[in-house]
Motif scaffolding. Structure first.
Motif, mmCIF file in Angstrom:
data_model
loop_
_atom_site.group_PDB
_atom_site.id
_atom_site.type_symbol
_atom_site.label_atom_id
_atom_site.label_comp_id
_atom_site.label_asym_id
_atom_site.label_seq_id
_atom_site.Cartn_x
_atom_site.Cartn_y
_atom_site.Cartn_z
ATOM 1 N N VAL A 196 -1.933 7.343 8.354
ATOM 2 C CA VAL A 196 -3.341 6.692 7.362
ATOM 3 C C VAL A 196 -4.025 6.909 7.414
ATOM 4 C CG1 VAL A 196 -1.590 4.165 7.653
ATOM 5 C CG2 VAL A 196 -3.384 5.195 9.741
ATOM 6 N N ARG A 197 -5.176 7.145 6.393
ATOM 7 C CA ARG A 197 -5.977 7.250 5.669
ATOM 8 C C ARG A 197 -7.075 6.622 6.599
ATOM 9 N NH1 ARG A 197 -7.081 6.821 -0.358
ATOM 10 N NH2 ARG A 197 -6.075 4.867 0.342
ATOM 11 N N GLN A 198 -7.045 5.320 6.860
ATOM 12 C CA GLN A 198 -7.823 4.434 7.133
ATOM 13 C C GLN A 198 -7.696 3.227 8.264
ATOM 14 O OE1 GLN A 198 -10.545 2.088 5.030
ATOM 15 N NE2 GLN A 198 -9.616 3.593 3.283
ATOM 16 N N PRO A 199 -7.809 2.598 8.741
ATOM 17 C CA PRO A 199 -7.412 1.563 9.661
ATOM 18 C C PRO A 199 -6.906 0.854 9.282
ATOM 19 C CG PRO A 199 -9.650 1.962 10.753
ATOM 20 C CD PRO A 199 -9.961 3.213 9.955
ATOM 21 N N ARG A 200 -7.695 0.500 7.868
ATOM 22 C CA ARG A 200 -7.302 -0.917 6.788
ATOM 23 C C ARG A 200 -5.555 -1.215 5.965
ATOM 24 N NH1 ARG A 200 -10.380 -0.399 1.545
ATOM 25 N NH2 ARG A 200 -7.861 0.935 1.645
ATOM 26 N N ASP A 201 -5.758 0.332 6.060
ATOM 27 C CA ASP A 201 -4.208 0.953 5.260
ATOM 28 C C ASP A 201 -3.397 0.672 6.314
ATOM 29 O OD1 ASP A 201 -6.151 1.448 3.356
ATOM 30 O OD2 ASP A 201 -5.092 3.422 3.329
ATOM 31 N N GLY A 202 -3.186 0.719 7.972
ATOM 32 C CA GLY A 202 -2.300 0.937 8.814
ATOM 33 C C GLY A 202 -2.557 -0.804 9.401
ATOM 34 N N ASP A 203 -3.363 -1.248 9.429
ATOM 35 C CA ASP A 203 -2.933 -2.525 9.644
ATOM 36 C C ASP A 203 -2.551 -3.779 8.096
ATOM 37 O OD1 ASP A 203 -4.552 -3.034 11.709
ATOM 38 O OD2 ASP A 203 -6.098 -2.991 11.023
ATOM 39 N N ILE A 204 -2.606 -3.205 6.711
ATOM 40 C CA ILE A 204 -1.647 -3.906 6.200
ATOM 41 C C ILE A 204 -0.545 -3.975 6.276
ATOM 42 C CG2 ILE A 204 -1.685 -4.124 3.047
ATOM 43 C CD1 ILE A 204 -4.391 -5.711 4.965
ATOM 44 N N GLY A 205 -0.742 -2.458 5.958
ATOM 45 C CA GLY A 205 1.260 -1.999 5.808
ATOM 46 C C GLY A 205 2.432 -2.245 7.085
ATOM 47 N N ALA A 206 1.353 -2.872 8.718
ATOM 48 C CA ALA A 206 2.095 -3.057 8.990
ATOM 49 C C ALA A 206 2.276 -4.342 9.468
ATOM 50 C CB ALA A 206 0.801 -3.237 10.717
ATOM 51 N N ILE A 207 1.187 -5.715 8.418
ATOM 52 C CA ILE A 207 1.068 -6.923 8.286
ATOM 53 C C ILE A 207 2.426 -7.344 7.073
ATOM 54 C CG2 ILE A 207 -0.210 -9.070 7.380
ATOM 55 C CD1 ILE A 207 -2.660 -7.925 9.306
ATOM 56 N N PHE A 208 1.762 -6.322 6.220
ATOM 57 C CA PHE A 208 2.761 -6.976 4.839
ATOM 58 C C PHE A 208 4.444 -5.863 5.085
ATOM 59 C CE2 PHE A 208 -0.100 -8.476 1.679
ATOM 60 C CZ PHE A 208 -0.883 -8.653 2.528
ATOM 61 N N GLY A 209 4.371 -4.959 5.470
ATOM 62 C CA GLY A 209 5.877 -4.706 6.090
ATOM 63 C C GLY A 209 6.667 -4.815 7.052
ATOM 64 N N ILE A 210 6.346 -5.436 7.882
ATOM 65 C CA ILE A 210 6.877 -5.895 9.197
ATOM 66 C C ILE A 210 7.070 -6.907 9.737
ATOM 67 C CG2 ILE A 210 8.106 -3.802 9.836
ATOM 68 C CD1 ILE A 210 6.154 -2.955 11.497
ATOM 69 N N GLY A 211 5.342 -7.293 9.108
ATOM 70 C CA GLY A 211 5.012 -8.793 9.835
ATOM 71 C C GLY A 211 4.917 -9.098 11.098
ATOM 72 N N PHE A 212 3.719 -8.130 10.867
ATOM 73 C CA PHE A 212 2.695 -8.146 12.279
ATOM 74 C C PHE A 212 2.223 -9.438 11.778
ATOM 75 C CE2 PHE A 212 -0.847 -7.157 14.994
ATOM 76 C CZ PHE A 212 -0.218 -6.778 15.497
#
Ligand code: NAI
Length: 712
Positions: free
Chosen positions: A643-659
């Motif tokens: 991931v290029r920055q933490p923001r992208d990872g947090d959004i990916g986790a929330i929107f992709g797997i419902g973190f």
């Protein structure tokens, strides 16, 4: 420069809200103060008889008032500050409600939060019958409650049950629905809005028109017209929201209490609303939800590349290879966005099945009245099929969704590439094959990119775009712009096994498997993670995704990362027994003939080798093992530049797997808990389960320096 302009039309004062230099109108403390001064000036003219009625309208093309200025929420350092801001706004809107004249809200475009609260304080509301006109009180989605009288006036306007539904879900209402429930009194064509609003204001002021009287239906009157009925409705709302929130979203309970207080003495309801608004504004939950709001807003402007890149290619049409489960979903969302889709598969039968699947997605939207019959017909007719690649010469973007087999993917690339224009982009929807391996089969690997959609495509909001070192910048910007144009939240990640989202899911699922092996009950694991805030438990997720799919990806992760990401052997035994999950109605749960899930299938325990033991592990211990496995892996992805920055990872986790959104994502959790504490806990777990919880280097470094993951 002023945000308000006042004009006259005979005895009607027209107040136009148009914040200079801003795309939309927003309420902040200073804007409300200005509005107050403007309205006081008009009130004086009412007193001397120069003004008989008032219209409030927006000067923005497609937006009335977008709500409160969310940046300002972050400047509230104490609950008292937030409470004071709410109370001041309440006083202004109360003055509007008590004015000696008639105020008409003329609504076109988004009328959200504070915008709707303003409209509710007016004497009459007209909205345009237009797809851009949307009304909502979305505050609870940010962990807040409406703070400008919304919890008090909305129930009076639309009834208790409807108001609770709107406030607790934050859902958007279209103009027609708003009219139906009595939220607005009248709908007009956008071209007539201003003229009709002026006319209505005049008619109401002169008495030529009286205020419409709202009548609750029989059930509504029985339930809401008396204290006992209301207490039943409120009790049900409390029970429902507790079940939904599992104690994680305090704003839901607070909103219900503020609404309930509105049926007591007048001032108490408003006072409680601003007090609870203040308290909610200080909760970590609200801060995290606001962070997500800012992150998604920032992502909408991110082109996916750092530095300069050629502008995105226009994508006026797409081609989709493979009309299976995913291909049909991708075609449906593209057609929904108005793009013609060329659909290719190996046989007419398969294309027919794909088209039927597209039709089902669009039909569902029609059934839910999200689109009209005309739109349904138009969108469905945008999809056409071929077995021969006809019509591919002028498509700028081809999305490949054929079988998950690199040889098949190479074969279709070889077939399609010579038929395309030289700048066409080849996107692969592979879920596990490294994009470099797919690109190896192309003559123009720089035009190949990964576009990882999630299933079901029409429901899942995330699109993970995967780039290789070869991918041309224009290919990235075009893929990102396309993803956004079909309504997805897009993150761009670097090529690596499992990309980002599935990679962080792997150790989490493996750990759930290990717990099963240790004898922990299936429902104990699922319940613990539901309590932690996931929308479904990990074992349920396995049954839904399919044990075969999970097994395949488990093997890929074990091959790429060794023992750390090796799935448990017990899981392999369950899969080998022929259980695939929901798809063959046989998994960790039982299903009836129609596919309805019944309950845990306890015969699985024999396969797991734990039939007689039932280990007692505390929910907190389960939550810690699963969440830290995921968080540590997310940190590794950041460390490796996946991931290029933490923001992208947090959004990916929330929107992709419902973190859990209220936790803000895996990186926000590290910052909330502190890297040192995370590392301590990982070390303890690693002592108990050697090799699986070794803190990654970046975490260890942050723990040593005391620095957060997010720089600002
Ligand atoms: P599927 O089996 O439903 O569909 C594959 C389709 O490709 C079939 O219609 C098949 O006839 C067609 N096909 C095979 N060879 C072809 C060829 N030479 N030319 C044209 N069409 C051909 O598979 P599904 O689930 O739709 O998966 C497709 C891709 O999407 C795979 O790469 C998979 O890994 C990926 N994916 C799947 C997800 C899922 O949840 N199912 C999630 C994300 C990605």
């Amino acid at each position: 420069m002023s945000a308000f302009k006042v004009e006259r039309d005979g005895g009607v004062a027209i107040v136009t809200f148009d914040m200079p230099g801003e795309p939309v109108n927003k309420f902040s403390k200073s804007v409300i103060a200005e509005f107050d001064a403007v309205m006081e000036g008009i009130e004086r003219e009412v007193t001397v008889g120069n003004v008989g009625a008032i219209v409030i309208i927006s000067g923005k093309p497609d937006s009335f008032i977008a709500g409160a200025d969310i940046d300002e929420f972050l400047t509230f350092n104490t609950a008292a500050m937030a409470r004071a801001a709410s109370a001041e706004g309440q006083v202004r809107f109360a003055a509007l409600e008590r004015t000696r004249t008639q105020v008409v809200a003329a609504i076109h475009g988004a009328c959200m939060g504070g915008g709707l609260e303003l409209a509710l304080a007016c004497q009459y509301r007209i909205a345009t019958e237009h797809s851009k006109t949307i009304l909502a009180l979305p505050e609870t989605q940010l962990g807040l409650i409406p703070g400008l009288g919304g919890t008090q006036r909305l129930p009076r306007q639309v009834g208790l049950q409807t108001a609770l539904d709107m406030i607790l879900t934050g859902k958007n209402l279209r103009a027609k629905k708003a009219l139906q429930i009595g939220l607005v009194e009248e709908l007009v064509h956008p071209a007539l809005l201003r003229a009709v609003a002026i006319q209505r204001a005049r008619e109401l002021a002169t008495g030529a028109r009286s205020h419409p009287v709202r009548r609750a239906g029989l059930m509504g009157a029985l339930l809401e017209g008396n204290p006992i009925g209301r207490s039943i409705v409120l009790r049900q709302a409390r029970a429902m929201s507790e079940k939904r929130a599992r104690g994680n979203y305090p704003a839901l309970g607070a909103a219900i209490e503020a609404v309930a207080a509105g049926y007591g003495p007048h001032h108490e309801g408003y006072a409680l609303e601003s007090r609870l608004f203040g308290e909610m504004a200080m909760t970590p939950v609200s801060r995290q939800l606001i962070n997500i709001f800012f992150a998604t807003t920032a992502l909408k402007k991110d082109r996916g590349v750092t530095g300069d890149a050629p502008p995105a290619l226009p994508v006026p049409r797409v081609a989709v290879l493979g009309t299976g489960f995913m291909g049909a979903g991708i075609a449906a969302v593209s057609a929904q966005a108005g793009l013609p889709v060329r659909f290719k598969d190996v046989s007419h039968e398969q294309i027919g099945r794909g088209l039927a699947a597209v039709r089902d997605v669009l039909k569902e939207r029609l059934r839910r009245r999200q689109i009209t019959r005309q739109q349904y017909d138009d969108q469905f007719s945008l999809v056409s099929g071929t077995t021969e690649y006809t019509g591919f010469a002028n498509v700028p973007l081809v999305v490949e969704a054929v079988f998950e087999d690199v040889a098949v993917k190479h074969k279709v690339l070889r077939e399609v590439e010579p038929l395309l224009r030289p700048d066409a982009i080849l996107a692969t929807n592979t879920s596990t094959i490294p994009i470099v391996d797919v690109a190896r089969g192309a003559t123009r690997p720089e035009r190949v990119i990964g576009m990882h959609f999630f299933s079901p495509v029409h429901k899942m909001p995330l699109l993970e775009i995967i780039v290789t070192p070869q991918t041309a910048p224009q290919v990235i910007t075009t893929a990102v712009a396309f993803g956004r144009s079909i309504g997805k939240t897009v993150i761009v990640v670097n090529d690596s096994p499992g990309f980002f989202v599935n990679r962080i899911l792997a150790p989490y699922m493996n750990e759930a498997g290990r717990l099963l092996e240790e004898g922990v009950a299936i429902d104990a694991i699922d319940d613990a993670m539901l309590d932690w805030g996931f929308p479904v438990g990990p074992i349920t997720l396995l049954d839904e995704v399919g044990l075969d799919i999970a097994g395949k990806s488990g093997a890929i992760f074990a091959a790429a990362f060794g023992d750390r990401l090796k799935p448990s052997e017990a899981m392999a035994r369950v899969l080998a027994s022929g259980r695939l999950g929901r798809k063959n109605k046989s998994g960790f749960f039982r299903y009836d003939a129609r596919g309805k899930r019944l309950g845990v299938d306890s015969s699985v325990y024999a396969l797991l080798g734990t039939s007689r033991t039932r280990a007692r592990v505390r929910a907190e211990a389960i939550q810690e093992r699963l969440s830290l496995a995921m968080i540590n892996e997310a940190m590794r992805c950041l460390e490796e530049g996946v991931v290029r920055q933490p923001r992208d990872g947090d959004i990916g986790a929330i929107f992709g797997i419902g973190f859990p959104p209220f936790r803000g994502g895996p990186f926000r959790v590290v910052d909330a808990v502190g890297a040192a504490q995370v590392v301590n806990r990982l070390k303890v777990l690693n002592g108990l389960h050697p090799g699986r919880f070794e803190p990654c280097a970046m975490l260890a470094q942050l723990a040593a320096t005391g620095k957060p993951v997010y720089k600002s």
